[in-house]
Design a protein around this motif. Structure first.
Motif, PDB file in Angstrom:
ATOM      1  N   SER A 146       0.812  -1.210   0.000  1.00 51.88           N
ATOM      2  CA  SER A 146       0.000   0.000   0.000  1.00 51.88           C
ATOM      3  C   SER A 146       0.847   1.262   0.000  1.00 51.88           C
ATOM      4  O   SER A 146       0.310   2.366  -0.094  1.00 51.88           O
ATOM      5  CB  SER A 146      -0.929   0.005   1.223  1.00 51.88           C
ATOM      6  N   GLU A 147       2.153   1.123   0.121  1.00 53.28           N
ATOM      7  CA  GLU A 147       3.045   2.269   0.146  1.00 53.28           C
ATOM      8  C   GLU A 147       3.260   2.826  -1.266  1.00 53.28           C
ATOM      9  O   GLU A 147       3.160   2.114  -2.264  1.00 53.28           O
ATOM     10  CB  GLU A 147       4.411   1.868   0.720  1.00 53.28           C
ATOM     11  N   HIS A 148       3.578   4.107  -1.329  1.00 51.74           N
ATOM     12  CA  HIS A 148       3.989   4.717  -2.584  1.00 51.74           C
ATOM     13  C   HIS A 148       5.252   3.998  -3.061  1.00 51.74           C
ATOM     14  O   HIS A 148       6.170   3.741  -2.268  1.00 51.74           O
ATOM     15  CB  HIS A 148       4.275   6.200  -2.345  1.00 51.74           C
ATOM     16  N   PRO A 149       5.354   3.641  -4.355  1.00 45.44           N
ATOM     17  CA  PRO A 149       6.546   2.918  -4.838  1.00 45.44           C
ATOM     18  C   PRO A 149       7.855   3.635  -4.535  1.00 45.44           C
ATOM     19  O   PRO A 149       8.875   2.989  -4.259  1.00 45.44           O
ATOM     20  CB  PRO A 149       6.311   2.817  -6.351  1.00 45.44           C
ATOM     21  N   LEU A 150       7.844   4.958  -4.551  1.00 41.83           N
ATOM     22  CA  LEU A 150       9.073   5.692  -4.263  1.00 41.83           C
ATOM     23  C   LEU A 150       9.465   5.552  -2.793  1.00 41.83           C
ATOM     24  O   LEU A 150      10.646   5.499  -2.467  1.00 41.83           O
ATOM     25  CB  LEU A 150       8.922   7.159  -4.644  1.00 41.83           C
ATOM     26  N   VAL A 151       8.477   5.450  -1.911  1.00 45.54           N
ATOM     27  CA  VAL A 151       8.762   5.236  -0.493  1.00 45.54           C
ATOM     28  C   VAL A 151       9.396   3.860  -0.295  1.00 45.54           C
ATOM     29  O   VAL A 151      10.351   3.706   0.468  1.00 45.54           O
ATOM     30  CB  VAL A 151       7.476   5.366   0.350  1.00 45.54           C
ATOM     31  N   TRP A 160      -1.259   8.621   6.328  1.00 45.28           N
ATOM     32  CA  TRP A 160       0.070   9.210   6.425  1.00 45.28           C
ATOM     33  C   TRP A 160      -0.044  10.575   7.073  1.00 45.28           C
ATOM     34  O   TRP A 160      -0.270  11.591   6.409  1.00 45.28           O
ATOM     35  CB  TRP A 160       0.697   9.340   5.045  1.00 45.28           C
ATOM     36  N   SER A 189       2.120  16.926   0.695  1.00 49.03           N
ATOM     37  CA  SER A 189       1.602  15.745  -0.007  1.00 49.03           C
ATOM     38  C   SER A 189       1.772  14.525   0.876  1.00 49.03           C
ATOM     39  O   SER A 189       2.634  14.497   1.766  1.00 49.03           O
ATOM     40  CB  SER A 189       2.343  15.536  -1.327  1.00 49.03           C
ATOM     41  N   LEU A 242       3.126  11.854   0.030  1.00 53.45           N
ATOM     42  CA  LEU A 242       4.454  11.303  -0.237  1.00 53.45           C
ATOM     43  C   LEU A 242       5.501  11.912   0.682  1.00 53.45           C
ATOM     44  O   LEU A 242       6.248  11.184   1.358  1.00 53.45           O
ATOM     45  CB  LEU A 242       4.846  11.546  -1.701  1.00 53.45           C
ATOM     46  N   THR A 243       5.605  13.232   0.738  1.00 57.64           N
ATOM     47  CA  THR A 243       6.631  13.848   1.581  1.00 57.64           C
ATOM     48  C   THR A 243       6.329  13.648   3.061  1.00 57.64           C
ATOM     49  O   THR A 243       7.251  13.559   3.877  1.00 57.64           O
ATOM     50  CB  THR A 243       6.781  15.342   1.260  1.00 57.64           C
ATOM     51  N   ARG A 301       4.982  10.919   4.370  1.00 60.54           N
ATOM     52  CA  ARG A 301       5.409   9.564   4.702  1.00 60.54           C
ATOM     53  C   ARG A 301       6.929   9.461   4.713  1.00 60.54           C
ATOM     54  O   ARG A 301       7.514   8.806   5.573  1.00 60.54           O
ATOM     55  CB  ARG A 301       4.817   8.587   3.676  1.00 60.54           C
ATOM     56  N   GLN A 356      10.619  19.336  -2.406  1.00 60.02           N
ATOM     57  CA  GLN A 356      10.094  18.120  -1.794  1.00 60.02           C
ATOM     58  C   GLN A 356      10.989  17.642  -0.654  1.00 60.02           C
ATOM     59  O   GLN A 356      10.495  17.254   0.416  1.00 60.02           O
ATOM     60  CB  GLN A 356       9.967  17.016  -2.851  1.00 60.02           C
TER      61      GLN A 356
END
Length: 249
Positions: free
Chosen positions: A22-27, A55, A73, A75-76, A78, A162
């Protein structure tokens, strides 16, 4: 002849892998670079997961009088949580000289070695695995803040804005990024053939010692080039060298 393929590991998916899906792929990729492997990165992500799965915001790494920045966001937000987790030291640095063979930099791995099996292309694959392992260990031995700044900026390619949200202040990004570049250059510039082809630490000469000590084994991946021997051919800086590496397995 096709590029040599790694032996099947036969391992089943770990329980924490489902949670990481479930995580962002970049994370997920960031955690793998920080932890040194995808398995360790995914386990770390599970340990920092929100009970609600949301998050949320966290304290950031910025200190002093600089304006503090909040993530804009998921993303940042998390990534800020993940970086904070790594700020607590958990493991001792790896002794790279010991893993490579501190006193032996000249003996080359023979073509009849059990890992080579008379196939020179397997030798080339192992050379690239040694390069990957050596450089990622060097990166992993950096303090968490500089390591995170380097991975986010020069490997994953996040923008300065970011990364500032992840660290909490622009000044924290500059401090950690600058320290990462300085420490990596200090470690690699005097010795590594991939920074300067004239340097004496060469993968083909270090491979025998690395295999003997278990620092390098046959890689459980199929994205390492077996077509050509690995030889440093041009000057590079650390900012351009690391993005060319395959990600941690």
């Amino acid at each position: 002849m096709e590029t040599p393929t790694p032996e099947a590991s036969g391992s089943a998916a770990a329980p924490h892998e489902a949670a990481a899906d479930s995580e962002h792929p970049l994370v997920v990729l960031f955690a793998a670079w920080m932890a040194g492997s995808q398995q360790a990165g995914r386990a770390m992500l599970q340990s920092t997961a929100e009970p609600s799965g949301v998050w949320g915001r966290r304290d950031h790494l910025g200190k002093g009088k600089n304006p503090r920045l909040e993530p804009t966001s998921p993303l940042t937000a998390r990534l800020a949580v993940v970086v904070r987790w790594f700020m607590t030291p958990r493991e001792k640095p790896i002794d790279l000289d010991e893993g490579l063979g501190r006193f032996d930099g000249t003996t080359q791995l023979g073509i009849e070695h059990p890992l080579i099996r008379g196939d020179v292309r397997r030798l080339h694959v192992l050379q690239r695995e040694l390069q990957r392992k050596c450089l990622t260990v060097t990166l992993g031995n950096l303090a968490a803040g500089p390591r995170a700044a380097f991975v986010l900026r020069w490997i994953l390619g996040l923008s300065d804005d970011q990364i500032a949200e992840v660290f909490g202040t622009v000044e924290a990004v500059k401090t950690n990024g600058g320290r990462a570049l300085r420490d990596l250059r200090d470690s690699l510039t005097p010795i590594c053939e991939h920074i300067d082809p004239g340097n004496g630490c060469r993968c083909r000469n270090r491979l025998a010692g690395a295999v003997e000590r278990g620092f390098v084994t046959w890689p459980d991946r199929d994205d390492l080039d077996g077509d050509r021997p690995l030889v440093g051919q041009a000057h590079q800086d650390v900012e351009s060298l690391y993005p060319k590496l395959p990600p941690p397995p």
